[in-house]
Write a protein that holds these residues in place. Structure first.
Motif, PDB file in Angstrom:
ATOM      1  N   TRP A  73       5.457  -1.818   1.109  1.00 23.09           N
ATOM      2  CA  TRP A  73       5.190  -0.514   0.496  1.00 23.09           C
ATOM      3  C   TRP A  73       3.696  -0.464   0.188  1.00 23.09           C
ATOM      4  O   TRP A  73       3.214  -1.174  -0.682  1.00 23.09           O
ATOM      5  CB  TRP A  73       6.019  -0.338  -0.779  1.00 23.09           C
ATOM      6  N   LEU A  74       2.968   0.342   0.957  1.00 18.15           N
ATOM      7  CA  LEU A  74       1.546   0.549   0.706  1.00 18.15           C
ATOM      8  C   LEU A  74       1.428   1.669  -0.326  1.00 18.15           C
ATOM      9  O   LEU A  74       1.423   2.846   0.010  1.00 18.15           O
ATOM     10  CB  LEU A  74       0.828   0.911   2.011  1.00 18.15           C
ATOM     11  N   TRP A  75       1.341   1.252  -1.589  1.00 19.61           N
ATOM     12  CA  TRP A  75       1.386   2.227  -2.672  1.00 19.61           C
ATOM     13  C   TRP A  75      -0.023   2.670  -3.068  1.00 19.61           C
ATOM     14  O   TRP A  75      -1.008   1.972  -2.812  1.00 19.61           O
ATOM     15  CB  TRP A  75       2.109   1.643  -3.887  1.00 19.61           C
ATOM     16  N   ALA A  76      -0.085   3.835  -3.697  1.00 20.42           N
ATOM     17  CA  ALA A  76      -1.364   4.350  -4.200  1.00 20.42           C
ATOM     18  C   ALA A  76      -1.072   5.283  -5.369  1.00 20.42           C
ATOM     19  O   ALA A  76      -0.301   6.233  -5.232  1.00 20.42           O
ATOM     20  CB  ALA A  76      -2.131   5.075  -3.106  1.00 20.42           C
ATOM     21  N   LEU A  77      -1.677   5.007  -6.525  1.00 27.48           N
ATOM     22  CA  LEU A  77      -1.594   5.921  -7.661  1.00 27.48           C
ATOM     23  C   LEU A  77      -2.630   7.028  -7.518  1.00 27.48           C
ATOM     24  O   LEU A  77      -2.376   8.182  -7.834  1.00 27.48           O
ATOM     25  CB  LEU A  77      -1.796   5.163  -8.964  1.00 27.48           C
ATOM     26  N   THR A  78      -3.808   6.649  -7.026  1.00 31.48           N
ATOM     27  CA  THR A  78      -4.876   7.584  -6.673  1.00 31.48           C
ATOM     28  C   THR A  78      -5.557   7.007  -5.437  1.00 31.48           C
ATOM     29  O   THR A  78      -5.319   5.854  -5.081  1.00 31.48           O
ATOM     30  CB  THR A  78      -5.914   7.723  -7.812  1.00 31.48           C
ATOM     31  N   PRO A  79      -6.429   7.776  -4.776  1.00 28.43           N
ATOM     32  CA  PRO A  79      -7.159   7.197  -3.637  1.00 28.43           C
ATOM     33  C   PRO A  79      -8.008   5.996  -4.031  1.00 28.43           C
ATOM     34  O   PRO A  79      -8.360   5.182  -3.163  1.00 28.43           O
ATOM     35  CB  PRO A  79      -8.034   8.364  -3.159  1.00 28.43           C
ATOM     36  N   ASN A  80      -8.323   5.868  -5.329  1.00 28.98           N
ATOM     37  CA  ASN A  80      -9.162   4.767  -5.785  1.00 28.98           C
ATOM     38  C   ASN A  80      -8.368   3.545  -6.231  1.00 28.98           C
ATOM     39  O   ASN A  80      -8.945   2.469  -6.399  1.00 28.98           O
ATOM     40  CB  ASN A  80     -10.052   5.225  -6.943  1.00 28.98           C
ATOM     41  N   LEU A  81      -7.074   3.708  -6.473  1.00 33.44           N
ATOM     42  CA  LEU A  81      -6.241   2.604  -6.934  1.00 33.44           C
ATOM     43  C   LEU A  81      -5.035   2.494  -6.016  1.00 33.44           C
ATOM     44  O   LEU A  81      -4.164   3.363  -5.988  1.00 33.44           O
ATOM     45  CB  LEU A  81      -5.784   2.834  -8.380  1.00 33.44           C
ATOM     46  N   HIS A  82      -5.011   1.420  -5.252  1.00 36.30           N
ATOM     47  CA  HIS A  82      -3.939   1.245  -4.266  1.00 36.30           C
ATOM     48  C   HIS A  82      -3.657  -0.243  -4.082  1.00 36.30           C
ATOM     49  O   HIS A  82      -4.362  -1.107  -4.603  1.00 36.30           O
ATOM     50  CB  HIS A  82      -4.332   1.882  -2.926  1.00 36.30           C
ATOM     51  N   GLY A  83      -2.616  -0.526  -3.317  1.00 36.80           N
ATOM     52  CA  GLY A  83      -2.257  -1.917  -3.081  1.00 36.80           C
ATOM     53  C   GLY A  83      -1.007  -2.006  -2.228  1.00 36.80           C
ATOM     54  O   GLY A  83      -0.641  -1.052  -1.539  1.00 36.80           O
ATOM     55  N   ASN A  84      -0.343  -3.158  -2.280  1.00 34.02           N
ATOM     56  CA  ASN A  84       0.890  -3.276  -1.520  1.00 34.02           C
ATOM     57  C   ASN A  84       1.908  -4.133  -2.249  1.00 34.02           C
ATOM     58  O   ASN A  84       1.553  -5.021  -3.025  1.00 34.02           O
ATOM     59  CB  ASN A  84       0.612  -3.804  -0.105  1.00 34.02           C
ATOM     60  N   LEU A  85       3.153  -3.828  -1.987  1.00 34.03           N
ATOM     61  CA  LEU A  85       4.293  -4.596  -2.471  1.00 34.03           C
ATOM     62  C   LEU A  85       5.088  -4.974  -1.235  1.00 34.03           C
ATOM     63  O   LEU A  85       5.557  -4.085  -0.510  1.00 34.03           O
ATOM     64  CB  LEU A  85       5.139  -3.768  -3.434  1.00 34.03           C
ATOM     65  N   SER A  86       5.218  -6.269  -0.955  1.00 33.45           N
ATOM     66  CA  SER A  86       5.808  -6.667   0.318  1.00 33.45           C
ATOM     67  C   SER A  86       6.729  -7.863   0.166  1.00 33.45           C
ATOM     68  O   SER A  86       6.634  -8.640  -0.786  1.00 33.45           O
ATOM     69  CB  SER A  86       4.699  -6.998   1.333  1.00 33.45           C
ATOM     70  N   THR A  87       7.620  -7.995   1.151  1.00 36.87           N
ATOM     71  CA  THR A  87       8.516  -9.140   1.245  1.00 36.87           C
ATOM     72  C   THR A  87       8.687  -9.479   2.714  1.00 36.87           C
ATOM     73  O   THR A  87       8.705  -8.585   3.576  1.00 36.87           O
ATOM     74  CB  THR A  87       9.887  -8.846   0.591  1.00 36.87           C
ATOM     75  N   SER A  88       8.790 -10.770   3.028  1.00 33.89           N
ATOM     76  CA  SER A  88       8.921 -11.173   4.428  1.00 33.89           C
ATOM     77  C   SER A  88       9.712 -12.467   4.541  1.00 33.89           C
ATOM     78  O   SER A  88       9.797 -13.254   3.587  1.00 33.89           O
ATOM     79  CB  SER A  88       7.541 -11.348   5.088  1.00 33.89           C
ATOM     80  N   ARG A  89      10.262 -12.672   5.732  1.00 32.14           N
ATOM     81  CA  ARG A  89      10.979 -13.903   6.060  1.00 32.14           C
ATOM     82  C   ARG A  89      10.666 -14.266   7.493  1.00 32.14           C
ATOM     83  O   ARG A  89      10.775 -13.438   8.392  1.00 32.14           O
ATOM     84  CB  ARG A  89      12.491 -13.721   5.899  1.00 32.14           C
ATOM     85  N   VAL A  90      10.259 -15.526   7.714  1.00 34.21           N
ATOM     86  CA  VAL A  90       9.948 -16.009   9.053  1.00 34.21           C
ATOM     87  C   VAL A  90      10.596 -17.381   9.232  1.00 34.21           C
ATOM     88  O   VAL A  90      10.381 -18.282   8.413  1.00 34.21           O
ATOM     89  CB  VAL A  90       8.427 -16.126   9.288  1.00 34.21           C
ATOM     90  N   GLU A  91      11.391 -17.533  10.293  1.00 33.70           N
ATOM     91  CA  GLU A  91      12.028 -18.810  10.603  1.00 33.70           C
ATOM     92  C   GLU A  91      11.563 -19.272  11.971  1.00 33.70           C
ATOM     93  O   GLU A  91      11.655 -18.524  12.953  1.00 33.70           O
ATOM     94  CB  GLU A  91      13.553 -18.681  10.580  1.00 33.70           C
ATOM     95  N   THR A  92      11.047 -20.509  12.054  1.00 35.68           N
ATOM     96  CA  THR A  92      10.523 -21.044  13.306  1.00 35.68           C
ATOM     97  C   THR A  92      10.906 -22.513  13.454  1.00 35.68           C
ATOM     98  O   THR A  92      11.241 -23.188  12.472  1.00 35.68           O
ATOM     99  CB  THR A  92       8.987 -20.934  13.373  1.00 35.68           C
ATOM    100  N   LEU A  93      10.802 -23.003  14.679  1.00 34.10           N
ATOM    101  CA  LEU A  93      11.022 -24.415  14.966  1.00 34.10           C
ATOM    102  C   LEU A  93       9.728 -25.171  14.673  1.00 34.10           C
ATOM    103  O   LEU A  93       8.652 -24.797  15.145  1.00 34.10           O
ATOM    104  CB  LEU A  93      11.415 -24.587  16.433  1.00 34.10           C
TER     105      LEU A  93
END
Length: 399
Positions: free
Chosen positions: A111-131
């Motif tokens: 989620w690329l969130w933004a309260l204003t154009p000057n204040l923004h960020g991201n909330l993310s989750t991920s999963r990666v499975e490899t050999l």
């Protein structure tokens, strides 16, 4: 495909999706997936031939690997907000070494969130499975690594000159089998820093990170000094510059220090960094040069970490707007280090590789790639030597 896979529904679904994509591609006027589509259905097949799949110094085993993928991507913007979720199912099958077969469901939600154009960020989750790679394994044992990451970050830039950056991440690594050199761990990372953007568009940032980690399922071992927790501090200065649209320079200089909770004999610190220079020779030819120095944990009875110094260069040529070719060269040294009794392995790996590739994008939503890589490692410990040639052909489509 070998008969033992005939009952696998996902590979069959992958084949059907690929045929559907091919069918739709050649229907005139049909709108296909692009970067603005909310939903994208994707499928891909990768056929690889590996001359030394277990990276052995002798008695090499060659194999053919089939990797099939089917996935769905959601990408939607709402005013200042943007939500992206990408999930895919991967199925890997080995023609000879079928004990290495595996399937994995990986995802990345942001989620690329933004309260204003000057204040923004991201909330993310991920999963990666490899050999886990056989580069450091002498036994033909299948070991899977799963990495789960949850991140919240923000950037506040009231005048688009100075920026205040911060965030927190939770990273969980787990192995399907015990691998002492890189044990499963849970780590909390706190990040903070500032960035300055010059009028030219170049930027300079100073970042700090505090890491608090525990090793999952590992008890204290006073004899070998295997700990159950650590703290790490990392600081880096990064500079990015675009020179007249002809070249870009990205450089980072960093320092990190790790302290173990109980056995200070394994504590270490190191200078790390990298410089990457991309130069546009003509509208069709680009040249890339990268120098790097990295540090990674590698805990054994006589080492604690590795230091890798590498140089990599590449030449890329756009034959047409739809066909790209390239050649890459890489050379590196990997030193296994520690302090006192944990600096006794004497292991130093020298590696070099050369690779060439060609990619064809006949349509915006279709890509065909062929790549071959020849690798050689000469180690001060002979049993870690290897030579390998890996060639693969891949087809990726989306609708």
């Amino acid at each position: 495909m070998p008969s033992r896979y005939n009952n696998r529904k996902v590979p069959l679904l992958t084949h059907r999706l690929l045929w559907c994509c091919c069918f739709f591609n050649f229907i005139p006027g049909l709108a296909m997936a692009d970067d603005l589509d909310t939903f994208q259905l994707r499928a891909g097949v990768n056929k690889s031939f590996d001359s030394n799949v277990l990276r052995q110094s002798s008695n090499e085993i060659s194999d053919q690997i089939t990797a099939e993928m089917v996935g769905l991507k959601f990408d939607k913007s709402y005013s200042l907000q943007r939500v992206i979720f990408d999930v895919n199912y991967n199925d890997y099958s080995y023609q000879k070494s079928d004990f290495l077969d595996y399937h994995a469901t990986n995802y990345n939600g942001t989620w690329l969130w933004a309260l204003t154009p000057n204040l923004h960020g991201n909330l993310s989750t991920s999963r990666v499975e490899t050999l886990i790679s056989f580069r450091d394994l002498l036994t033909p044992t299948k070991n899977m690594r799963t990495t789960k990451t949850n991140t919240f970050s923000f950037e506040y830039s009231p005048h688009h000159v100075w920026s205040l950056i911060g965030g927190v991440s939770e990273i969980d690594n787990s192995n399907s089998r015990q691998f002492t050199a890189q044990t499963g761990s849970s780590t909390t990372v706190y990040e903070y820093g500032v960035k300055y953007i010059f009028a030219s568009g170049s930027n300079l940032s100073l970042m700090g990170r505090q890491k608090d980690g525990t090793f999952e399922g590992r008890e204290l071992n006073p004899a070998l000094k295997f700990d159950n927790g650590f703290k790490e501090k990392e600081y880096d200065l990064t500079f990015e510059k675009d020179v007249n649209g002809k070249s870009t320079i990205n450089a980072k200089l960093g320092y990190l220090a790790r302290e173990y909770d109980n056995f200070s004999e394994r504590d270490y610190s190191a200078i790390v960094g990298n410089v990457d220079w991309l130069y546009i020779v003509t509208g069709k030819i680009k040249v890339d040069l990268n120098l790097s120095r990295g540090v990674n944990v590698f805990e054994t009875a006589n080492s604690t970490y590795t230091v890798t110094n590498a140089i990599k260069t590449g030449v890329f040529y756009d034959v047409t707007s739809k066909i790209q070719t390239g050649l890459n060269l890489r050379a590196s040294t990997r030193d296994f280090e520690g302090r006192g009794e944990f600096d006794t392995s004497g292991r130093l790996d020298k590696e070099k590789s050369i690779s060439a590739f060609a990619t064809w994008n006949p349509l915006q939503n279709a890509a065909f790639t062929i790549r071959t890589t020849k690798s050689h490692r000469n180690s001060s410990i002979d049993r870690f030597d290897f030579d390998d040639v890996l060639t693969y052909v891949s087809v990726d489509l989306s609708i």
